[in-house]
Design an enzyme around this catalytic site. Structure first.
Site, mmCIF file in Angstrom:
data_model
loop_
_atom_site.group_PDB
_atom_site.id
_atom_site.type_symbol
_atom_site.label_atom_id
_atom_site.label_comp_id
_atom_site.label_asym_id
_atom_site.label_seq_id
_atom_site.Cartn_x
_atom_site.Cartn_y
_atom_site.Cartn_z
ATOM 1 N N PRO A 112 -18.705 31.841 22.805
ATOM 2 C CA PRO A 112 -19.599 30.689 22.614
ATOM 3 C C PRO A 112 -19.567 30.183 21.183
ATOM 4 C CG PRO A 112 -20.868 32.720 22.854
ATOM 5 C CD PRO A 112 -19.452 33.064 23.187
ATOM 6 N N GLY A 114 -20.654 28.816 17.633
ATOM 7 C CA GLY A 114 -21.771 28.913 16.708
ATOM 8 C C GLY A 114 -22.774 29.995 17.010
ATOM 9 N N GLY A 116 -22.396 33.356 16.445
ATOM 10 C CA GLY A 116 -22.278 34.572 15.659
ATOM 11 C C GLY A 116 -21.188 35.507 16.113
ATOM 12 N N LEU A 117 -20.333 35.058 17.028
ATOM 13 C CA LEU A 117 -19.255 35.906 17.532
ATOM 14 C C LEU A 117 -17.882 35.501 17.001
ATOM 15 C CD1 LEU A 117 -20.275 36.482 21.273
ATOM 16 C CD2 LEU A 117 -20.858 37.833 19.245
ATOM 17 N N ALA A 121 -13.212 31.409 13.710
ATOM 18 C CA ALA A 121 -12.171 32.268 13.148
ATOM 19 C C ALA A 121 -11.105 32.573 14.185
ATOM 20 C CB ALA A 121 -12.787 33.563 12.622
ATOM 21 N N ALA A 122 -11.530 32.882 15.405
ATOM 22 C CA ALA A 122 -10.570 33.198 16.462
ATOM 23 C C ALA A 122 -9.688 32.003 16.779
ATOM 24 C CB ALA A 122 -11.303 33.671 17.710
ATOM 25 N N ASP A 164 -14.566 37.234 8.860
ATOM 26 C CA ASP A 164 -14.322 36.848 10.248
ATOM 27 C C ASP A 164 -12.837 36.718 10.557
ATOM 28 O OD1 ASP A 164 -17.070 36.646 10.146
ATOM 29 O OD2 ASP A 164 -17.165 34.742 11.209
#
Length: 328
Positions: A112, A114, A116-117, A121-122, A164
């Site tokens: 998802p 924004g 925090g996961l 970056a991914a 991240d």
């Protein structure tokens, strides 16, 4: 077409403080963004986004456009889907020297936005890896992480850390302190994630902490205390002491709350996890909404979160030992 995937992450300790040179320990989780990149015969960039926890869309525009394309989607979605991809493609062009090349870019993500996961970056890591490989160049992991960091740094106005992108590129648990990035040994952590369905404004939250830190000496001390928690957490990770890791996560959440980056929904999920017997629970990422991470080897926390008002989803997440994966 070249296709790469990169994992999301959760912070065990250290978000926000890492911006000020304190250490942080994120770890990659098996929730991934997949990016396919195919070279075009013109210089245009076409982005097709799917499954970004928001409605998908397609945008096509020339690389020399003065402003964003006229599409009917939220500005935050445009920033996430275009800003990071634009930056990633600029990195691809810089690596390969192909300044005028165009691409079709397809993004599919289970992370998802924004929340925090580590979605941005991914996407940046996977897009740079796929784009360079599409043009015949394969980057070493260290350079891939650095170029993804530069992408985030530009998009986030100089407020990004290397945590991240390094974590997403390398996988596993990592320690980041300033420019020093390295992998850590970590036990098989029983990670549970709770998601409130929302997203925080990273820039606004980082600016808020900056303002507190500049105004109050005790807020600056709080940031330094988070760094102390990280250092103790490293010892707990090395000893595979999951209970101590959880206790330190609880401390970390309290300090983040004191800095004003938690929210009612995040606090509700944290307390639901703790009351269910989790070793520890805290927000992960910038805060303001999004996700919490808890440690619990039983099903109790996941069950409790599923009944917690404000929690939209709860799931168990495995550590991702591998960072970027080359799928095609």
């Amino acid at each position: 077409m070249a296709v790469s995937s990169a994992p999301g992450k959760v912070y065990l300790f250290g978000e926000h403080a890492v911006v000020y040179g304190e250490p942080a320990v994120p770890c990659a989780i098996e929730v991934r963004a997949r990016v396919g990149v195919e070279q075009r015969t013109d210089s245009k960039l076409r982005i097709h986004a799917e499954d970004l926890s928001l409605d998908g869309f397609t945008v096509e525009y020339g690389g020399t456009a003065d402003g964003p394309p006229d599409v009917d989607v939220r500005e935050s979605l445009l920033t996430a889907a275009m800003g990071y991809v634009d930056g990633a493609i600029e990195q691809v062009r810089d690596v390969t020297g192909e300044d005028e090349v165009g691409f079709d870019v397809t993004i599919e993500s289970d992370i998802p936005l924004g929340a925090g996961l580590g979605s941005s970056a991914a996407v940046a890591v996977a897009a740079i890896d796929a784009g360079t490989r599409e043009l015949g160049t394969t980057l070493e992991t260290k350079e891939l992480a650095e170029r993804a960091y530069q992408t985030e740094y530009e998009v986030q106005g100089g407020q990004a850390s290397r945590a991240d992108t390094f974590c997403s590129a390398t996988g596993g648990a990592v320690r980041v302190e300033g420019d020093d990035c390295r992998s850590l040994e970590a036990p098989d952590l029983p990670i549970v994630v709770g998601f409130d369905g929302g997203a925080g404004d990273t820039g606004q939250l980082v600016a808020g902490v900056r303002g507190l830190r500049e105004e109050y000496e005790f807020a600056a001390d709080t940031v330094e205390s988070i760094g102390d928690i990280v250092r103790n957490g490293e010892q707990a990770l090395a000893a595979a002491d999951v209970e101590e890791i959880g206790r330190l996560m609880d401390f970390n959440h309290g300090l983040l709350s004191a800095l004003g980056v938690s929210s009612r929904s995040l606090d509700s999920m944290v307390w639901a996890a703790r009351n269910a017997g989790a070793y520890g629970a805290k927000l992960t990422g910038a805060g303001g909404g999004g996700c919490i991470v808890a440690l619990d080897p039983t099903d109790e926390t996941e069950t409790a979160l599923s009944y917690t008002p404000g929690c939209e989803d709860a799931f168990r997440a495995e550590l991702a030992d591998t960072g970027v994966k080359r799928l095609e």
